[in-house]
Design a protein around this motif. Structure first.
Motif, PDB file in Angstrom:
ATOM      1  N   ALA A 178      -8.383 -16.278 -10.587  1.00 51.65           N
ATOM      2  CA  ALA A 178      -8.063 -16.757  -9.233  1.00 51.65           C
ATOM      3  C   ALA A 178      -6.593 -16.465  -8.963  1.00 51.65           C
ATOM      4  O   ALA A 178      -5.802 -16.227  -9.878  1.00 51.65           O
ATOM      5  N   GLY A 179      -6.229 -16.524  -7.686  1.00 52.09           N
ATOM      6  CA  GLY A 179      -4.868 -16.174  -7.311  1.00 52.09           C
ATOM      7  C   GLY A 179      -4.742 -14.667  -7.149  1.00 52.09           C
ATOM      8  O   GLY A 179      -5.310 -13.912  -7.940  1.00 52.09           O
ATOM      9  N   THR A 180      -4.034 -14.226  -6.120  1.00 48.13           N
ATOM     10  CA  THR A 180      -3.911 -12.798  -5.830  1.00 48.13           C
ATOM     11  C   THR A 180      -2.514 -12.478  -5.330  1.00 48.13           C
ATOM     12  O   THR A 180      -1.967 -13.201  -4.487  1.00 48.13           O
ATOM     13  N   MET A 181      -1.930 -11.390  -5.865  1.00 50.51           N
ATOM     14  CA  MET A 181      -0.707 -10.821  -5.315  1.00 50.51           C
ATOM     15  C   MET A 181      -0.872  -9.305  -5.239  1.00 50.51           C
ATOM     16  O   MET A 181      -1.508  -8.701  -6.113  1.00 50.51           O
ATOM     17  N   LYS A 182      -0.300  -8.713  -4.203  1.00 51.75           N
ATOM     18  CA  LYS A 182      -0.335  -7.265  -4.034  1.00 51.75           C
ATOM     19  C   LYS A 182       0.899  -6.650  -4.670  1.00 51.75           C
ATOM     20  O   LYS A 182       2.019  -7.129  -4.482  1.00 51.75           O
ATOM     21  N   LEU A 183       0.684  -5.569  -5.432  1.00 50.73           N
ATOM     22  CA  LEU A 183       1.787  -4.901  -6.102  1.00 50.73           C
ATOM     23  C   LEU A 183       2.499  -3.930  -5.167  1.00 50.73           C
ATOM     24  O   LEU A 183       1.877  -3.294  -4.310  1.00 50.73           O
ATOM     25  N   THR A 184       3.795  -3.793  -5.361  1.00 53.97           N
ATOM     26  CA  THR A 184       4.548  -2.764  -4.661  1.00 53.97           C
ATOM     27  C   THR A 184       4.292  -1.420  -5.340  1.00 53.97           C
ATOM     28  O   THR A 184       3.748  -1.357  -6.457  1.00 53.97           O
ATOM     29  N   SER A 185       4.703  -0.329  -4.686  1.00 53.63           N
ATOM     30  CA  SER A 185       4.514   0.999  -5.293  1.00 53.63           C
ATOM     31  C   SER A 185       5.268   1.101  -6.609  1.00 53.63           C
ATOM     32  O   SER A 185       4.803   1.754  -7.550  1.00 53.63           O
ATOM     33  N   GLU A 186       6.431   0.457  -6.701  1.00 55.64           N
ATOM     34  CA  GLU A 186       7.189   0.484  -7.964  1.00 55.64           C
ATOM     35  C   GLU A 186       6.455  -0.292  -9.058  1.00 55.64           C
ATOM     36  O   GLU A 186       6.351   0.160 -10.203  1.00 55.64           O
ATOM     37  N   ARG A 188       3.346  -0.795  -9.394  1.00 55.19           N
ATOM     38  CA  ARG A 188       2.135  -0.094  -9.832  1.00 55.19           C
ATOM     39  C   ARG A 188       2.425   0.882 -10.957  1.00 55.19           C
ATOM     40  O   ARG A 188       1.503   1.296 -11.670  1.00 55.19           O
ATOM     41  N   GLN A 189       3.677   1.281 -11.105  1.00 58.22           N
ATOM     42  CA  GLN A 189       4.054   2.221 -12.163  1.00 58.22           C
ATOM     43  C   GLN A 189       4.382   1.528 -13.479  1.00 58.22           C
ATOM     44  O   GLN A 189       4.583   2.190 -14.492  1.00 58.22           O
ATOM     45  N   TRP A 195       1.595  -6.537 -18.071  1.00 56.87           N
ATOM     46  CA  TRP A 195       0.561  -7.481 -17.657  1.00 56.87           C
ATOM     47  C   TRP A 195      -0.143  -8.020 -18.895  1.00 56.87           C
ATOM     48  O   TRP A 195       0.238  -7.750 -20.019  1.00 56.87           O
ATOM     49  N   ASN A 196      -1.217  -8.770 -18.672  1.00 57.48           N
ATOM     50  CA  ASN A 196      -2.032  -9.314 -19.766  1.00 57.48           C
ATOM     51  C   ASN A 196      -1.188 -10.035 -20.817  1.00 57.48           C
ATOM     52  O   ASN A 196      -1.441  -9.951 -22.003  1.00 57.48           O
ATOM     53  N   ALA A 240      -5.555  -5.516 -11.381  1.00 59.03           N
ATOM     54  CA  ALA A 240      -6.839  -5.006 -10.889  1.00 59.03           C
ATOM     55  C   ALA A 240      -6.544  -4.046  -9.745  1.00 59.03           C
ATOM     56  O   ALA A 240      -6.405  -4.466  -8.595  1.00 59.03           O
ATOM     57  N   GLY A 241      -6.401  -2.760 -10.052  1.00 58.27           N
ATOM     58  CA  GLY A 241      -6.029  -1.787  -9.034  1.00 58.27           C
ATOM     59  C   GLY A 241      -4.626  -2.084  -8.544  1.00 58.27           C
ATOM     60  O   GLY A 241      -3.682  -2.206  -9.335  1.00 58.27           O
ATOM     61  N   GLY A 242      -4.451  -2.216  -7.233  1.00 56.85           N
ATOM     62  CA  GLY A 242      -3.149  -2.512  -6.661  1.00 56.85           C
ATOM     63  C   GLY A 242      -2.868  -3.993  -6.525  1.00 56.85           C
ATOM     64  O   GLY A 242      -1.896  -4.383  -5.869  1.00 56.85           O
ATOM     65  N   LEU A 243      -3.706  -4.831  -7.148  1.00 55.41           N
ATOM     66  CA  LEU A 243      -3.546  -6.282  -7.081  1.00 55.41           C
ATOM     67  C   LEU A 243      -3.381  -6.855  -8.476  1.00 55.41           C
ATOM     68  O   LEU A 243      -3.738  -6.215  -9.475  1.00 55.41           O
ATOM     69  N   ILE A 244      -2.861  -8.064  -8.559  1.00 57.03           N
ATOM     70  CA  ILE A 244      -2.865  -8.811  -9.813  1.00 57.03           C
ATOM     71  C   ILE A 244      -3.456 -10.192  -9.551  1.00 57.03           C
ATOM     72  O   ILE A 244      -3.415 -10.705  -8.428  1.00 57.03           O
ATOM     73  N   HIS A 245      -4.024 -10.769 -10.608  1.00 62.09           N
ATOM     74  CA  HIS A 245      -4.648 -12.090 -10.528  1.00 62.09           C
ATOM     75  C   HIS A 245      -4.216 -12.917 -11.732  1.00 62.09           C
ATOM     76  O   HIS A 245      -3.792 -12.373 -12.761  1.00 62.09           O
ATOM     77  N   LEU A 246      -4.359 -14.215 -11.616  1.00 67.15           N
ATOM     78  CA  LEU A 246      -4.161 -15.109 -12.751  1.00 67.15           C
ATOM     79  C   LEU A 246      -5.496 -15.303 -13.470  1.00 67.15           C
ATOM     80  O   LEU A 246      -6.518 -15.540 -12.821  1.00 67.15           O
ATOM     81  N   ARG A 247      -5.454 -15.218 -14.781  1.00 65.71           N
ATOM     82  CA  ARG A 247      -6.697 -15.253 -15.567  1.00 65.71           C
ATOM     83  C   ARG A 247      -6.515 -16.071 -16.839  1.00 65.71           C
ATOM     84  O   ARG A 247      -5.463 -16.025 -17.477  1.00 65.71           O
TER      85      ARG A 247
END
Length: 359
Positions: A178-186, A188-189, A195-196, A240-247
């Protein structure tokens, strides 16, 4: 037409195709999953035209993902370009739904409820569903990617980060996502090592942390009814692709009196796609969302009574037809949720599928 499921597990080098020459079997209830074999495709809520399906394969194929992607890259066919993308401002329909759902939170009826929306995207020409599947495999190596096509359900493509339940003989696994944030182009690299891990370089809002806490608490309560030896990890950030979540992850031993169907009946739908309290939120969603979710936010994946079951929540998905794709996305609402932020979150989630069709 043959009913089939084509799927690839996260980071896997091989994809698998289950082909059934007859029609996929409709199961009467979740309990029937205790003895099911094949690929399960389940709706958010079982109805007459949205049954719980199992593709029992007459034929099983294993396909090298890298080779299939290479063939796709060498192909010069036209792209399936969307005529209209999801760039429009917040819709009046969503505003009305948000007010109605949020009012229930303000009045204390729900601790959390998920509001989704559906977006029809017209296409320049009929999509090649398998090409889109391979593009998804290429673009989203961390996600479970599945293409399911049956005479009853139609054709659906998804790339989802959320495990509903998995097992490997004796040990079972599920997660609270649950929880979602969108990553910037930077961002994503950044490497996967960013992560994890419990120590993430990005700070999560109180709203996102509370949403994840509610989901984890619910799963903990569900498992206490059916399982032993329950272990839970602290929350960490998953890309998860261009997004991140809390897990957070759960491992457990299922009590011998119970099977997969019993477990699914208790867990589905999780608060990540429904709300709390579950049954009341489930009814409210079905009665008040302006569209039918159908197979969006249901679950899918291969099941086997001898072990190796891997079911995922059907997120980041779309239904494909001749010249249209219907995209689905949702977000968890709490008392302090902001309408514009929730709308932007659904747009970001729809980009997962929409991006596969853009030139």
């Amino acid at each position: 037409m043959t009913d089939f499921a084509l799927f690839r597990h996260p980071h896997a080098s091989l994809a698998t195709r289950y082909v059934q020459r007859g029609e996929a079997q409709s199961l009467p209830n979740y309990k029937a999953l205790n003895h099911a074999e094949g690929f399960v495709f389940a709706p958010f809520d079982m109805e007459g035209d949205c049954p719980l399906l199992v593709i029992a394969p007459n034929e099983v194929q294993h396909i090298d993902v890298q080779a299939a992607v290479a063939r796709l890259s060498a192909c010069n066919e036209d792209e399936v370009a969307p005529i209209n993308a999801c760039e429009q401002p917040i819709s009046a329909t969503y505003q009305d739904s948000f007010r109605r759902f949020h009012q229930q939170l303000s009045q204390g009826r729900f601790a959390k409820i998920v509001l989704s929306r559906a977006e029809d995207v017209a296409l320049t020409h009929a999509p090649n569903a398998e090409e889109l599947f391979w593009r998804a495999c290429q673009r989203y190596p961390r996600l479970f990617v599945a293409l399911v096509s049956t005479r009853i359900a139609g054709t659906w493509l998804m790339a989802t980060p959320e495990v509903l339940v998995q097992n490997d003989m004796h040990c079972w696994h599920t997660m609270a996502l649950a929880g979602t944030m969108k990553l910037t182009s930077e961002q994503r690299q950044w490497p996967d090592s960013a992560w994890n891990s419990p120590t993430t370089p990005l700070e999560w809002s109180a709203k996102n942390k509370e949403e994840q806490r509610l989901v984890a608490h619910y799963i903990r309560q569900c498992l206490a009814r059916l399982a032993d030896n329950i272990e839970e990890t602290p929350p960490y950030t998953q890309r998860a692709g261009g997004l991140i979540h809390l897990r957070s992850d759960f491992t457990f031993t299922l009590n011998p009196r119970y099977g997969l169907g019993d477990l699914v009946q208790v867990l589905h739908p999780t608060p990540a796609v429904c709300g709390l309290p579950k049954d009341d939120a489930w009814r409210f969603i079905n009665e008040n969302e302006p569209h039918r979710r159908m197979y969006y936010s249901g679950f899918c994946g291969p099941v086997a009574t001898s072990g190796g079951t891997k079911l995922y929540v059907s997120l980041r998905c779309m239904q494909l037809s001749a010249h249209k794709a219907c995209l689905y996305a949702g977000g968890g609402l709490l008392k302090d949720s902001n309408e514009q932020q929730e709308w932007e979150e659904t747009k970001a989630k729809m980009e997962t599928m929409l991006g596969l069709m853009e030139p």
